[in-house]
Motif scaffolding. Structure first.
Motif, short mmCIF file in Angstrom:
data_model
loop_
_atom_site.label_atom_id
_atom_site.label_comp_id
_atom_site.label_asym_id
_atom_site.label_seq_id
_atom_site.Cartn_x
_atom_site.Cartn_y
_atom_site.Cartn_z
N HIS A 1 11.89 -15.84 23.59
CA HIS A 1 10.67 -16.00 24.39
C HIS A 1 11.05 -16.24 25.85
CE1 HIS A 1 6.64 -17.28 25.56
NE2 HIS A 1 7.18 -18.38 26.07
N THR A 2 12.01 -17.13 26.07
CA THR A 2 12.46 -17.43 27.43
C THR A 2 13.17 -16.23 28.05
OG1 THR A 2 12.69 -19.77 26.89
CG2 THR A 2 13.89 -18.98 28.83
N LEU A 3 14.02 -15.57 27.27
CA LEU A 3 14.75 -14.41 27.78
C LEU A 3 13.81 -13.29 28.21
CD1 LEU A 3 17.68 -14.33 25.20
CD2 LEU A 3 17.90 -14.79 27.66
N LEU A 4 12.74 -13.08 27.44
CA LEU A 4 11.80 -12.02 27.80
C LEU A 4 10.99 -12.38 29.04
CD1 LEU A 4 10.57 -10.91 24.27
CD2 LEU A 4 11.84 -9.52 25.93
N GLN A 5 10.78 -13.66 29.29
CA GLN A 5 10.14 -14.06 30.54
C GLN A 5 11.08 -13.82 31.71
OE1 GLN A 5 9.05 -18.16 29.65
NE2 GLN A 5 6.91 -17.55 29.40
N ARG A 6 12.36 -14.06 31.47
CA ARG A 6 13.38 -13.91 32.51
C ARG A 6 13.72 -12.44 32.74
NH1 ARG A 6 17.86 -17.86 31.02
NH2 ARG A 6 16.18 -19.30 31.55
N TYR A 7 13.78 -11.67 31.64
CA TYR A 7 14.14 -10.24 31.71
C TYR A 7 13.09 -9.43 30.95
CZ TYR A 7 18.52 -12.78 32.43
OH TYR A 7 19.47 -13.67 32.86
N PRO A 8 11.94 -9.21 31.53
CA PRO A 8 10.83 -8.57 30.79
C PRO A 8 11.11 -7.13 30.37
CG PRO A 8 10.30 -8.80 33.13
CD PRO A 8 11.56 -9.58 32.90
N ASN A 9 12.11 -6.50 30.98
CA ASN A 9 12.40 -5.10 30.65
C ASN A 9 13.57 -4.95 29.70
OD1 ASN A 9 10.34 -4.10 32.39
ND2 ASN A 9 11.69 -4.45 34.14
N VAL A 10 13.99 -6.04 29.06
CA VAL A 10 15.14 -5.95 28.16
C VAL A 10 14.86 -4.92 27.08
CG1 VAL A 10 14.46 -7.81 26.56
CG2 VAL A 10 16.86 -7.30 26.92
N ARG A 11 15.87 -4.08 26.82
CA ARG A 11 15.71 -2.97 25.87
C ARG A 11 16.54 -3.17 24.61
NH1 ARG A 11 13.69 2.04 25.71
NH2 ARG A 11 14.86 3.73 24.71
N TYR A 12 17.69 -3.87 24.73
CA TYR A 12 18.63 -4.02 23.62
C TYR A 12 18.91 -5.49 23.36
CZ TYR A 12 19.33 0.90 24.73
OH TYR A 12 19.13 2.22 24.99
N VAL A 13 18.84 -5.87 22.07
CA VAL A 13 19.08 -7.26 21.68
C VAL A 13 20.08 -7.28 20.54
CG1 VAL A 13 18.03 -9.42 20.87
CG2 VAL A 13 16.69 -7.82 22.29
N TRP A 14 21.17 -7.99 20.75
CA TRP A 14 22.19 -8.18 19.71
C TRP A 14 22.13 -9.62 19.24
CZ3 TRP A 14 26.14 -11.59 19.05
CH2 TRP A 14 27.12 -11.26 18.11
N THR A 15 22.09 -9.83 17.93
CA THR A 15 22.13 -11.19 17.39
C THR A 15 23.26 -11.28 16.37
OG1 THR A 15 20.62 -10.84 15.52
CG2 THR A 15 19.61 -11.38 17.64
N ALA A 16 23.81 -12.48 16.22
CA ALA A 16 24.98 -12.68 15.37
C ALA A 16 24.63 -12.83 13.89
CB ALA A 16 25.78 -13.91 15.83
#
Length: 198
Positions: free
Chosen positions: A61-76
Motif C-alpha cells: 500500500h505504501t509502495l504504491l503511494q510512493r511509486y504509483p506506476n510500479v509494474r513489476y513486484v517480486w516477493t520472497a
C-alpha cells in the motif's frame, strides 16, 4: 513476470522475507540480480515483509503511494504475494494485466493463482529437499558412495500445463522421480567433501 508484461520498461519493487535467514538473503540476492540485469526496469525499493501477508499488504500500500506506476513486484514467498496483490487490487490495479507478480512456493493457493494468471512467475521445488535426502540415504544404503556437497538447484520455474505443475497441484509426490533428481544433483557434486558434508 517480465515476459507476462511483454518485457516492457517499468518500475519494480521487491518484498523480501527478512534480513538474516539464509533463505531470505539468497532469494533477495537472486531477485535483485535479476532486476539489475534488466536495463529497461528500474528497481525502486526493497522492503522486508517478514514472510507475513498482512505486513506485505501494508508495505505494498505504501509502495504504491510512493511509486504509483510500479509494474513489476517480486516477493520472497506466496503469503507476501497475496498481501501485495490485495493492496494492488485496492489501488485499482489488476494482477496479471497492469501489474505483474513473481513469487516462490508451491501451496495449493499459489498454484491456483499461477494458473489463473494472477501470479505471472512462480518458483519452487525446495520441498523436494527431503525426498532428495532420502534418495541419497537409499543410494548409500545400496553401497554407493556418500554424496558430497552438491551445487544442484532445488528451485525451478513452475509453469501451468506442464507435467510438474500437475504433479504439484494433485500432490502426486509418488510420481516425482527423486532418485533421478538425486543422480542429476550428484553429477554436480564437488570433487571433495568437508566435515559439514558428512
Amino acid at each position: 513476470m517480465v515476459l507476462a508484461g511483454n518485457d516492457e520498461p517499468g518500475e519494480a519493487v521487491m518484498i523480501s522475507g527478512d534480513l538474516t535467514t539464509p533463505a531470505s538473503v539468497q532469494r533477495e540476492a537472486g531477485g535483485q540480480r535479476f532486476f539489475n540485469e534488466k536495463k529497461n526496469i528500474t528497481l525502486r525499493q526493497i522492503v522486508h515483509g517478514q514472510w507475513n501477508e498482512s505486513i506485505s499488504r501494508e508495505q505494498m500500500h505504501t509502495l504504491l503511494q510512493r511509486y504509483p506506476n510500479v509494474r513489476y513486484v517480486w516477493t520472497a514467498n506466496d503469503h507476501m504475494a497475496f498481501g501485495a496483490m490485495k493492496a494492488a487490487k485496492a489501488a485499482g490495479k489488476t494482477p496479471g494485466e497492469d501489474i505483474f507478480f513473481a513469487t516462490v512456493n508451491t501451496s495449493e493457493k499459489v498454484l491456483a493463482s499461477r494458473e489463473k494468471g494472477n501470479i505471472s512467475a512462480l518458483g519452487g521445488g525446495h520441498f523436494s529437499a527431503a525426498g532428495l535426502a532420502l534418495s541419497h540415504i537409499y543410494a548409500h544404503d545400496s553401497g554407493l558412495p556418500i554424496p558430497k556437497r552438491c551445487s544442484g538447484e532445488l528451485f525451478r520455474l513452475i509453469t501451468p500445463d506442464t507435467h510438474f505443475f500437475t504433479q504439484l497441484r494433485e500432490q502426486a509426490w509418488h510420481e516425482i522421480p527423486f532418485l533421478k533428481m538425486a543422480r542429476r544433483t550428484e553429477s554436480q557434486c564437488a570433487p571433495h567433501s568437508t566435515n559439514m558434508d558428512n
